[in-house]
Design an enzyme around this catalytic site. Structure first.
Site: not given
Ligand code: M6R
Length: 605
Positions: A2, A27, A75, A99-100, A478, A482, A485, A501, A600
């Protein structure tokens, strides 16, 4: 999670708030809303969908001529995505954005008899009703009483109907920053919304109520004692938070990596040796530890995985990588001799923050690697190592990952030096190799058309596998995150030797397999594993170093990285995997910067 913005001042509030919401949309982008005030006059609009839809509904004279207002981009947590669940929530005298998460919202609505009055399914409306319930003309008293009842995390911005030119704010855990500039007073979830007015701001302290007027901002504690803010300054400008000609933030941020790496590494090198004196990081924490625990989520955690594979053989002490959301519940083994390294781009991720707090309770020394200056994780850690990547707006993390890696490499090198594993000459050689990652990335960025072509082979797949051994396995984690997502293709990373396995049963004719083989020590073993999937029909996209000798029946597409040293191949490899994910998502027509269901900063547990 949010985005919230409030403004009161001399300018027209509508445009300031809508522009701010666009900056904050990363956000959360399920829905957006605005409320504007001027004396008795008000305008409120709440719409499911992106800020652009809200903007269209505000394109009316009725929304003009207001000097004070609140905006919110959501969000969804409690209640689906709908107009009515969007913020602001209005209850009697109170308009509120939040937000929260309010954990006890059920019991509050029961105890205070709100159940029949609620018009939305949100916890936030309960907060608006509670503040209105306590309101008898004294905003401080109402807010104080309400937050004494509320359990959970919150950043609230509130306008009371009979005080239409002021904004009152209070927060617990959830982020909130504020500033006063020539144009008036601003409050927002983060500085991206206010950077075009000033680069000076303060983090709203917890358990304080701040009041915004056109003339300035006051802070007072719950007893009414006033305080001065601790001002901070951002070292990037408004252009850094814009696309600057790139079609997406993600692509821009991928291209920013050479600069981000330079800005993160160079200030820490003294005679080519990592030196953290200016960061205020004491060598004692590196010398007096017998174990390292890295804690993070998502991409930051996968940077930690690379850190583990790099540090353990170098330092000869155990390094564990922990998923922050699990950490609290697994009775972690740590004590005052454990160095806890917490990694977070935003510095706000609540799971990571909770794990950090737990580690401190156990007496461990905590060092955070954080990108956002003044964020909660940065402030609460014993030591902070700031990455200098500038704002990362795309939900998919790219430049934050490579600067987190560079930070871990610098920390690993410094630790090796102060623990007597490295001489100064070897440490200087290590950083020279690290710096070679910058031209290596540049070379990949200049030749990315082949990566775009490779994405065409992935875009229609239902599953993609990323395989590698040792460090290559850590890198592939990673790569798969990537891709999944932003392209919504199921992707998994496997240690290449483990495939046989079980997982190899999933390989069919043309299943894409991104195979990483950049580590000399296990190169031939990895190639054997690649042959195993190739023999079962996989479409292999192979990544090796430039000098690798590999027969062309092992792969369908072959990328090479211009990096001689095994330990450092991750930098160009990461860029190839980022571009592969980016182009796959773009070819599929997805909103690359705002993938579905994500936001984010994850400030809910
Ligand atoms: O702000 P942060 O680095 O703590 O965030 C951690 C994860 O939420 C963040 O890396 C998330 O996995 C990304 N969407 C990956 O691209």
């Amino acid at each position: 999670m949010c985005g919230i913005i409030g403004y009161t001042g001399s300018l027209d509030a509508r445009d300031i708030i809508l522009n701010g919401l666009e900056q904050l949309e990363y956000r959360g982008y399920d829905s957006a809303g605005i409320t504007l005030r001027d004396g008795d006059k008000s305008f409120t609009k709440k719409k499911a969908g992106p800020v652009s839809i809200l903007r269209k509904h505000c394109n009316t004279d009725e929304a003009l001529g207001f000097n004070c207002g609140l905006g919110h981009t959501r969000w969804a947590t409690h209640g689906g995505v709908s107009d009515v669940n969007s913020h602001p929530h209005i209850a009697g005298n109170v308009s509120l954005i939040h937000n929260g998460i309010i954990e006890n919202y059920h019991s509050i609505s029961k105890d205070y008899g709100f159940e029949d009055e609620l018009i939305s399914d949100t916890d936030s409306e309960v907060a608006a009703r509670l503040i209105n319930h306590f309101y008898n003309g004294d905003p401080y008293d109402a807010i104080k009483k309400a937050v004494a009842v509320i359990k959970g995390s919150y950043a609230f911005c509130i306008i009371f109907n009979d005080i239409p030119d002021k904004i009152f704010c209070v927060r617990q855990v959830s982020p909130l920053v504020a500033t006063h500039a020539d144009e008036g007073s601003f409050v927002a979830s983060d500085v991206t919304a206010i950077i075009s007015y000033t680069n000076r701001y303060f983090v709203v302290p917890e358990e304080r109520i701040i009041t915004l007027t056109a003339e300035g901002i006051t802070i007072c504690d719950f007893d009414g004692i006033p305080e001065e803010p601790d001002m901070l300054e951002v070292n990037w400008n408004v252009e850094s938070a814009q696309k600057n000609g790139y079609p997406h933030y993600m692509l821009k941020e991928i291209h920013e990596q050479p600069d981000s790496l330079r800005s993160t590494i160079m200030p820490r090198l003294k005679k080519n040796i990592p030196d953290f004196t200016e960061d205020g990081i004491s060598d004692e924490i590196f010398i007096n530890c017998n174990k390292i625990s890295i804690i993070a989520c998502g991409t930051a955690m996968y940077a930690g995985m690379v850190g583990k594979y790099m540090m353990e053989p170098l330092l000869k002490i155990p390094v564990s990588v922990n998923i922050a959301s699990e950490y609290r519940y697994e009775n972690p083994i740590l004590d005052e001799n454990t160095l806890v390294i917490v990694i977070s781009q935003s510095g706000e991720t609540i799971d990571t923050l909770a794990a950090l707090r737990l580690a401190k309770e156990y007496g461990a020394k905590t060092l955070s690697i954080v990108n956002v200056k003044g964020s909660t994780i940065a402030r609460e850690s014993d030591y902070v190592f700031y990455t200098h990547a500038g704002p990362e707006i795309a939900v998919a993390s790219t430049k934050a990952y490579t600067v987190q890696l560079a930070s871990l490499y610098l920390i690993g090198c410094r630790m090796a030096l102060v623990r007597g594993k490295y001489t100064p000459a070897i440490a200087a050689l290590f950083t020279a190799k690290l710096l070679e990652s910058i031209p290596a990335i540049n070379k990949i960025l200049l030749n990315n058309s082949e990566i775009k072509d490779a994405a065409k082979h992935i875009m229609n797949a239902t599953d993609v596998f990323f395989i590698g051994r040792g460090l290559d396995y850590a890198f592939s984690l990673e790569g798969s995150l990537k891709l999944k997502e932003i392209s919504y293709i199921h992707a998994e990373a496997y240690a290449a030797g483990e495939l046989k396995h079980g997982t190899i049963a999933l390989i069919e004719e043309n299943t894409p397999v991104v195979a990483l083989a950049t580590q000399d020590q296990i190169f031939s073993k990895t190639i054997s594993n690649i042959r195993e999937v190739k023999a079962r029909g996989a479409f292999v996209i192979l990544i090796t170093k430039e000098n690798a000798v590999v027969s062309d029946d092992v792969y369908d597409i072959h990328f090479t990285v211009p990096m001689k040293y095994d330990r450092f191949t991750v930098f160009p490899v990461a860029v190839i995997m980022q571009l592969l994910a980016y182009y796959t998502s773009d070819l599929k027509g997805h909103d690359v910067d705002k993938p579905r269901n994500l936001a984010k900063s994850v400030t809910v547990e």
